[in-house]
Enzyme design. Structure first.
Site, mmCIF file in Angstrom:
data_model
loop_
_atom_site.group_PDB
_atom_site.id
_atom_site.type_symbol
_atom_site.label_atom_id
_atom_site.label_comp_id
_atom_site.label_asym_id
_atom_site.label_seq_id
_atom_site.Cartn_x
_atom_site.Cartn_y
_atom_site.Cartn_z
ATOM 1 N N LYS A 1 0.877 -1.317 0.028
ATOM 2 C CA LYS A 1 -0.007 0.082 -0.042
ATOM 3 C C LYS A 1 0.931 1.368 -0.137
ATOM 4 O O LYS A 1 0.655 1.969 -0.820
ATOM 5 C CB LYS A 1 -1.087 -0.016 1.208
ATOM 6 N N SER A 2 1.800 1.189 0.964
ATOM 7 C CA SER A 2 2.700 2.394 1.005
ATOM 8 C C SER A 2 3.521 2.884 -0.428
ATOM 9 O O SER A 2 3.343 3.975 -0.726
ATOM 10 C CB SER A 2 3.781 2.139 2.132
ATOM 11 N N ARG B 1 -8.417 12.164 12.690
ATOM 12 C CA ARG B 1 -6.912 11.978 12.754
ATOM 13 C C ARG B 1 -6.206 13.231 12.776
ATOM 14 O O ARG B 1 -6.450 14.189 12.058
ATOM 15 C CB ARG B 1 -6.516 11.184 11.521
ATOM 16 N N ASP C 1 2.395 -0.980 11.663
ATOM 17 C CA ASP C 1 1.025 -1.500 11.317
ATOM 18 C C ASP C 1 0.488 -2.962 11.725
ATOM 19 O O ASP C 1 -0.586 -3.388 11.404
ATOM 20 C CB ASP C 1 0.903 -1.391 9.656
ATOM 21 N N LYS D 1 -4.252 5.615 14.830
ATOM 22 C CA LYS D 1 -4.193 4.974 13.397
ATOM 23 C C LYS D 1 -5.682 5.145 12.830
ATOM 24 O O LYS D 1 -6.352 5.823 13.289
ATOM 25 C CB LYS D 1 -3.606 3.561 13.581
ATOM 26 N N ARG E 1 -5.951 1.611 18.008
ATOM 27 C CA ARG E 1 -5.811 0.145 18.030
ATOM 28 C C ARG E 1 -5.412 -0.388 19.232
ATOM 29 O O ARG E 1 -5.564 -1.763 19.454
ATOM 30 C CB ARG E 1 -4.620 -0.094 16.971
ATOM 31 N N ARG F 1 -7.320 -3.595 9.670
ATOM 32 C CA ARG F 1 -6.308 -4.272 10.395
ATOM 33 C C ARG F 1 -6.859 -5.395 11.558
ATOM 34 O O ARG F 1 -6.400 -6.358 11.724
ATOM 35 C CB ARG F 1 -4.999 -3.725 10.748
HETATM 36 C C1 S3P Z 1 2.712 4.584 6.288
HETATM 37 C C2 S3P Z 1 3.158 5.245 7.383
HETATM 38 C C3 S3P Z 1 2.886 4.707 8.749
HETATM 39 C C4 S3P Z 1 1.817 3.691 8.726
HETATM 40 C C5 S3P Z 1 0.959 3.846 7.472
HETATM 41 C C6 S3P Z 1 1.518 4.131 6.380
HETATM 42 C C7 S3P Z 1 3.255 5.361 4.815
HETATM 43 O O1 S3P Z 1 2.261 5.755 9.402
HETATM 44 O O2 S3P Z 1 1.122 3.368 9.996
HETATM 45 O O3 S3P Z 1 0.011 2.612 7.472
HETATM 46 O O4 S3P Z 1 2.947 4.839 4.054
HETATM 47 O O5 S3P Z 1 4.054 6.461 5.017
HETATM 48 P P1 S3P Z 1 2.959 7.136 10.232
HETATM 49 O O6 S3P Z 1 3.850 7.701 9.344
HETATM 50 O O7 S3P Z 1 1.853 7.854 10.760
HETATM 51 O O8 S3P Z 1 3.714 6.343 11.517
#
Ligand code: S3P
Length: 433
Positions: free
Chosen positions: A24-25, A125, A318, A345, A349, A390
């Site tokens: 996803k990222s 958020r 995550d 998140k 969580r 999740r």
């Molecule tokens: C992500 C960073 C993380 C993660 C999120 C995806 C990203 O968040 O929890 O699901 O793709 O950069 P944070 O940057 O808030 O830790």
């Protein structure tokens, strides 16, 4: 509240061979950098989830041409850093914090106004964490009085560079500042105490954007260009984590998960599970562009409770919902602290997992920044995901060891990260009704 739910018979299996959907990222970042590049990019292995589709739709509405050759293969005609057009209406980022926070960095550098909105979860958020550094760079960014979306961006008189020390380990904030840095005069640097995921840095380098990385400090100068490349997206280790734990918990199992991203800033889940006694082999290592990839071979294992080391929290941020399920089934006590980020998140969580685990008969103490889980027997019953993808998938995996039927309520948002979860999990032997 979502209307869909899972009903699972106990004592299924989690064995065989599987490939999980794209990361996803990385999928978000691929769409963003491809849209801003000079030239045409082909993205293969794209995650066709609602989160990543929100990012696609945002760039489409800013004039970027895209061809979907299949749900996972997308050709993007980059418009260059200066080529985006003013969007028609608000940009809806759905459930995705990554989309909203990274896009803000890009939008802060544009000569048009834009408004970013999201669903109920995203609208709650915290966004001050990006507003503060972006305002320091000269951006014009307004939030609600609570510091939450909608997020309104007005053109500024031009961004300038900053040297920013991240107050929380967050790849989203780091990436937001770096993306704004592409539009800033001068050299923007971001430094973090604990290294968060580095996909943005790796992908900028792959697009031939000059960037300097030294330990936990990243710097880049604005005004250069991104050169189009083709991108193969690795399987998402965060999705693989559900099946890894499923295989560890079910009896006499071997599971192979192919082509999983094993970036060292993301592989904390493997290290934590190994410390708990998990048998996980990493084989067939290769690279997909700038990202390391491997097959994971998982065998059922007796797990024991541990104290989760602080240095592994950011690398597995995550994966805690499914790690808590592993801990609930382990011998002995697992302790986590220093993980207050879990409260902001897609849902809180810590709280939602504590409530669910208690309903399943597990002895858990909730702490402000973590929890204590005493391993026991999962009795089954009904839990609620709180709308968190999740958490929904984590509780589905708990059915593998539950004594009775499991019902997981509020599963609509699983499609934000893992379309096809029920099909894949059923093929491996989970018993959805
Ligand atoms: C992500 C960073 C993380 C993660 C999120 C995806 C990203 O968040 O929890 O699901 O793709 O950069 P944070 O940057 O808030 O830790």
């Amino acid at each position: 509240m979502g209307s869909s739910f899972y009903q699972l018979e106990p004592q299924g299996q989690c064995s065989g061979s599987v490939q999980v959907p794209g990361d996803k990222s990385i999928s978000h970042r691929a769409v963003m950098l491809a849209s801003l590049a000079e030239g045409v990019c082909l993205i293969d292995g794209f995650l066709p989830s609602t989160d990543c589709e929100a990012t696609l739709a945002a760039f489409k509405s800013m004039g970027v041409q895209m061809e979907a050759l299949s749900p996972t293969k997308i050709r993007i005609h980059g418009v260059g850093l200066k080529g985006l057009k003013s969007p028609q209406g608000e940009l809806n980022m759905g459930n995705s914090g990554t989309a909203m926070r990274l896009m803000s960095g890009i939008l802060a550098g544009q000569e048009f106004s834009s408004t970013l909105v999201g669903d109920e979860s995203l609208t709650a958020r915290p966004m001050k964490r990006i507003q503060i550094p972006l305002q320091d760079m000269g951006a014009n960014l307004a939030l609600s009085n609570q510091g939450t979306p909608p997020l309104r961006v007005q053109p500024s008189n031009g961004l300038h560079s900053i040297d920013y020390q991240l107050p929380v380990a967050s790849a989203q904030v780091k990436s937001c500042v770096l993306l704004a840095g592409l539009y800033a005069q001068g050299r923007t640097c971001v430094e973090e105490n604990v290294r968060s995921r580095d996909h943005t840095e790796r992908m900028l380098q792959a697009f031939s954007y000059p960037i300097e990385i030294e330990d936990n400090r990243v710097c880049l100068s604005g005004g250069k260009q991104l050169t189009a490349i083709n991108i193969d997206v690795p399987g998402d280790i965060s999705s693989a984590a559900f099946f890894i734990v499923g295989a560890l918990l079910s009896k006499t199992t071997e599971l192979v998960i192919k082509n999983v991203g094993v970036n060292p800033t993301r592989d904390g889940v493997i290290e934590i599970l190994r410390r708990m006694g998990a048998n996980i082999e990493i084989s067939n290592g290769k690279t997909f562009g700038a990202e390391p990839v491997a097959d994971l071979v998982v065998k059922s294992s007796e797990l024991k409770g541990i104290e989760i080391p602080q240095h592994l929290i950011a690398k597995s941020i995550d994966e805690f919902p499914i790690l808590f399920i592993a801990a609930a089934c382990a011998q002995g006590t697992t302790r986590l602290n220093g993980a207050q980020e879990l409260r902001v998140k897609e849902s809180d969580r810590i709280h939602n997992m504590v409530i669910g685990l208690q309903k399943l008969g597990i002895d858990v103490d909730e702490k402000p920044d973590g929890l204590i889980i005493r391993g026991g027997k999962i009795k089954g019953g009904e839990v609620d995901s709180g709308g968190d993808h999740r958490i929904a998938m984590a509780f589905a995996m708990a059915s593998l060891v539950s004594a009775e039927m499991m019902i997981v309520r509020n599963t609509d948002n699983v499609v934000t990260s893992f379309p096809g979860f029920v099909d894949s999990a059923s093929q491996l032997g989970l018993r959805f009704k």
